[in-house]
Design an enzyme around this catalytic site. Sequence first.
Site, PDB file in Angstrom:
ATOM      1  N   CYS A   2       0.690  -1.228  -0.082  1.00 53.22           N
ATOM      2  CA  CYS A   2       0.219  -0.082  -0.043  1.00 53.22           C
ATOM      3  C   CYS A   2       0.965   1.090   0.237  1.00 53.22           C
ATOM      4  O   CYS A   2       2.085   1.027   0.206  1.00 53.22           O
ATOM      5  CB  CYS A   2      -0.838  -0.034   1.211  1.00 53.22           C
ATOM      6  SG  CYS A   2      -2.000  -1.431   1.304  1.00 53.22           S
ATOM      7  N   GLY A  28      -0.881   0.898  -5.083  1.00 52.24           N
ATOM      8  CA  GLY A  28      -2.200   0.304  -4.609  1.00 52.24           C
ATOM      9  C   GLY A  28      -3.284   0.846  -5.483  1.00 52.24           C
ATOM     10  O   GLY A  28      -3.496   2.045  -5.454  1.00 52.24           O
ATOM     11  N   ASN A 101       0.711   0.242   5.883  1.00 55.01           N
ATOM     12  CA  ASN A 101       1.574  -0.410   4.658  1.00 55.01           C
ATOM     13  C   ASN A 101       2.025  -1.666   5.455  1.00 55.01           C
ATOM     14  O   ASN A 101       3.047  -1.507   6.346  1.00 55.01           O
ATOM     15  CB  ASN A 101       2.262   0.432   3.821  1.00 55.01           C
ATOM     16  CG  ASN A 101       3.046  -0.303   2.904  1.00 55.01           C
ATOM     17  OD1 ASN A 101       2.450  -1.287   2.250  1.00 55.01           O
ATOM     18  ND2 ASN A 101       4.203   0.104   2.427  1.00 55.01           N
ATOM     19  N   GLY A 102       1.739  -2.855   5.009  1.00 54.12           N
ATOM     20  CA  GLY A 102       2.530  -3.942   5.427  1.00 54.12           C
ATOM     21  C   GLY A 102       1.559  -5.204   5.776  1.00 54.12           C
ATOM     22  O   GLY A 102       0.451  -5.294   5.405  1.00 54.12           O
ATOM     23  N   TYR A 258      10.834  -4.092  -7.816  1.00 53.34           N
ATOM     24  CA  TYR A 258       9.698  -3.724  -8.476  1.00 53.34           C
ATOM     25  C   TYR A 258       8.786  -2.705  -8.039  1.00 53.34           C
ATOM     26  O   TYR A 258       8.124  -1.926  -8.934  1.00 53.34           O
ATOM     27  CB  TYR A 258       8.940  -5.072  -8.599  1.00 53.34           C
ATOM     28  CG  TYR A 258       7.360  -4.971  -9.015  1.00 53.34           C
ATOM     29  CD1 TYR A 258       7.195  -4.885 -10.415  1.00 53.34           C
ATOM     30  CD2 TYR A 258       6.289  -5.014  -8.260  1.00 53.34           C
ATOM     31  CE1 TYR A 258       5.714  -4.631 -10.824  1.00 53.34           C
ATOM     32  CE2 TYR A 258       5.075  -5.014  -8.669  1.00 53.34           C
ATOM     33  CZ  TYR A 258       4.635  -4.577  -9.894  1.00 53.34           C
ATOM     34  OH  TYR A 258       3.412  -4.367 -10.365  1.00 53.34           O
TER      35      TYR A 258
END
Length: 505
Positions: A2, A28, A101-102, A258
């Site tokens: 995210c 996201g 995020n995670g 990426y």
Amino acid sequence: MCGIVGIFGHQPVNQDIYDALTVLQHRGQDAAGIATEDNGKFYLRKSNGLVRDVFHTRHMKELCGNIGIGHVRYPTAGSASNTESQPLYVNSPYGIVLSHNGNLTNHEQLAQELFEADHRHLNTNSDSEVLLNILAHELQSQNKFNLKKEDIFSAVEGLHKRCRGAYAVVVNIAGHGLVGFRDPNGIRPLIYGERKTEDGKTEYMMASESVALDALGFEIVRDLGPGEIIYIDGNGNQSSHLPKMKREFTPCIFELVYFARPDSIIDGSSVYKARVRMGEYLADKILREWPDHDIDVVIAIPESSRPSAMELAVRLGIKYREGFVKNRYIGRTFIMPGQVERKKSVKQKLNPLELEFKDKNVLLVDDSIVRGTTSQQIVDMARKAGAKKVYFASAAPPIRYPNVYGIDMPVKSELVAHDKTEKEIEKEIGADRLFFQDLKDLIRAVVPSDEVVDQHKFDCSVFNGKYITGDIDEAYLNHIEGLRNDKAKNGNDNKVELTDVSENF
């Protein structure tokens, strides 16, 4: 994966947060949200969809206040329902909104503790809601009407002790200010910066990637350290705290392979330079193993492999060409719910330029190979476009293990490299020859050029199966296998998953 952002300003922050989220949209596309605070009251807008589709003029006008946080969602735990889009809100104590995020690896255990011991109700299966309620409980335990910075630091330290896994978090506590923190391993990124107003006041911003700060004119100060907590109170006073606990800095290496934009700096490493070096080291490997190669042309699979492919071509001394035209107006492959939809999407998304393939020995370069589904189809497309031979190179090593720290990568049984040799993978995707990056070279590529490689550690678990938090065993992996495999996902059409990841920046 995210994208998160938090801003403390001296003027309305709604537009700045919106702009930051558009810059972080690559992290996201499932949902987006913004929460702002004005005079102790929160204003929240969130929904499934892209940033541009979630927020209209009427929503922006309602997002009042000089403090706020934002989120773009790529679901990993829980589902892709609108109820789990972020920021998330809890009214007690004080009123808290949170963006995360995670992924918490012990969120099921924590959910049980919250219900049985902390007497807190959870309304979703989201690990982010678990994290929010853990923080709320720790703040409640301070038993203070007005929180001081020490109380907030103590509460987050309590969260660190209970939560395992990966988390970068921004929080707005009503009437108190903005908080940001990172897990004790620093797995997920979080960076902060400052901006001066015309009258000399300081505004603060925290975000997943440096490019969001750059876009809004914030000067980068630094990345948050592992376990570090930053607090900006309602008067604009900034303070930070490093907990006295076990902390080992091991950020996720896949961010640089990426996920991150090439114009970002992640924990001191230029994403673009790292990807260029990946191409350099991969070319060196090809020359060592195949000095008399017959490659005529190097072609990147759009988008994130381009820097690697271009440098690889230079190093090999052969021409680089754009061989695929990408349709930018179709959903990304890994958003598709099932295998049939994924196969259909690849053909709609990429179209080969026959003149670059016809009667040539082509080396295709991608950032990584996950399921192998996309790679197999692209190899087939190259052959149908007239290529004599099709070789394939991955800028990353073979992905043999699932990710448990915030990337919804397929379970090991669905990874093409799991329990296969490189020759077997080569046969699976239909390439005439296949090259993977060596892990040691990938690590060399992502470490800043002026620093010593041996002094850096990374989470490389998808490549080597070594999970740095120390709490992942075969039983845990078997458990997530049942939750994440294609069969389990058939009943959830909105579930996002990572396949071959050639579509990012």
